[in-house]
Design a protein around this motif. Structure first.
Motif, PDB file in Angstrom:
ATOM      1  N   MET A 169       1.171  -0.845  -0.413  1.00 45.42           N
ATOM      2  CA  MET A 169       0.151   0.457  -0.340  1.00 45.42           C
ATOM      3  C   MET A 169       0.755   1.903   0.329  1.00 45.42           C
ATOM      4  SD  MET A 169      -2.790   0.496  -0.124  1.00 45.42           S
ATOM      5  CE  MET A 169      -3.591   2.839  -0.668  1.00 45.42           C
ATOM      6  N   TYR A 210      -6.995  -9.870  -0.654  1.00 42.80           N
ATOM      7  CA  TYR A 210      -8.674  -9.310  -0.220  1.00 42.80           C
ATOM      8  C   TYR A 210      -9.665  -8.933  -0.850  1.00 42.80           C
ATOM      9  CZ  TYR A 210      -5.667  -8.421   3.014  1.00 42.80           C
ATOM     10  OH  TYR A 210      -4.348  -8.295   5.025  1.00 42.80           O
ATOM     11  N   MET A 256      -9.138   2.887  -1.985  1.00 47.10           N
ATOM     12  CA  MET A 256      -8.334   2.754  -1.378  1.00 47.10           C
ATOM     13  C   MET A 256      -6.929   3.622  -2.850  1.00 47.10           C
ATOM     14  SD  MET A 256      -7.476  -1.308  -1.041  1.00 47.10           S
ATOM     15  CE  MET A 256      -8.961  -2.431  -0.030  1.00 47.10           C
ATOM     16  N   ARG A 282      -4.977  -3.841   7.158  1.00 46.12           N
ATOM     17  CA  ARG A 282      -6.364  -4.350   6.905  1.00 46.12           C
ATOM     18  C   ARG A 282      -7.658  -3.577   7.601  1.00 46.12           C
ATOM     19  NH1 ARG A 282      -7.125 -10.618   7.957  1.00 46.12           N
ATOM     20  NH2 ARG A 282      -8.159  -9.860   9.842  1.00 46.12           N
ATOM     21  N   MET A 290      -8.546  -1.036   6.078  1.00 46.33           N
ATOM     22  CA  MET A 290      -9.063  -1.296   4.496  1.00 46.33           C
ATOM     23  C   MET A 290     -10.864  -1.833   5.041  1.00 46.33           C
ATOM     24  SD  MET A 290      -9.028  -4.732   2.207  1.00 46.33           S
ATOM     25  CE  MET A 290      -9.544  -6.164   3.931  1.00 46.33           C
TER      26      MET A 290
END
Length: 190
Positions: A10, A28, A57, A71, A74
């Motif tokens: 990321m 994911y 995102m 996570r 997200m």
């Protein structure tokens, strides 16, 4: 390349290497689909919501600092996407098609096809649907998405103890609802 952590991927996306988003999508998209499906019971809406999360995102990649877990960040976006969808279009989020989605929710593992398993899964989904949104959310995050209580506490902006209490109460409520539904279906079979 699969050895890269989610955070490092990321951070690379944040730095402009947006092609790295494909790896995050591969990791994911199924868990996010399951998160949304357990929340709304609609396969089509769940697929759309997954796409919206990945769009956000990219759009909000500048907000990812890398200090916390990817996570958690997200799922924070996913919760916002779900809340926005619920405000926008409530009626379309209540379609039940459990049998067709068992493989997708399980992460690609073929369902065994037995009638009993299908009925049990449908009964579980019906019981989950009867929980309050808050109870359903904490169970989906802790049991289905396997987030740690610390991550859920950060996501929900509460304490770990409060998350544990919510999860315990939600499990007890789910068990009660499931057993009532199960007993009701057995009575109808007789």
């Amino acid at each position: 390349m699969n050895s890269l952590t989610d955070n490092s991927l990321m951070l690379q996306v944040k730095a402009g290497q947006v092609d790295k988003m494909g790896l995050l999508f591969e990791r994911y998209h199924r868990p996010l689909f399951a998160f949304f499906y357990h929340s709304n019971g609609n396969a089509t809406a769940s697929e759309d919501l997954v796409q919206n999360v990945f769009y956000r995102m990219l759009k909000y990649r500048h907000t990812f600092t890398g200090e916390g877990e990817f996570r958690t960040w997200m799922y924070h976006l996913a919760r916002n996407v779900l809340a926005d969808a619920a405000k926008k279009d409530k009626p379309s989020l209540h379609h039940k098609d459990v049998a067709d989605l068992a493989e997708k929710i399980a992460g690609g593992t073929p369902a065994d096809g037995s009638l009993q398993k299908s009925q049990d899964v449908e009964l579980l989904h019906r019981a989950m649907a009867r929980l309050s949104p808050d109870q359903r959310e904490v169970l989906v995050l802790s049991r289905f998405q396997e987030l740690k209580y610390e991550q859920i506490a950060q996501l929900l902006d509460t304490t770990v103890g409060a998350v544990k209490v919510r999860a315990h109460r939600a499990l007890c409520q789910l068990k009660d609802i499931y057993l009532k539904l199960e007993n009701g279906s057995k009575v109808r079979e007789l």
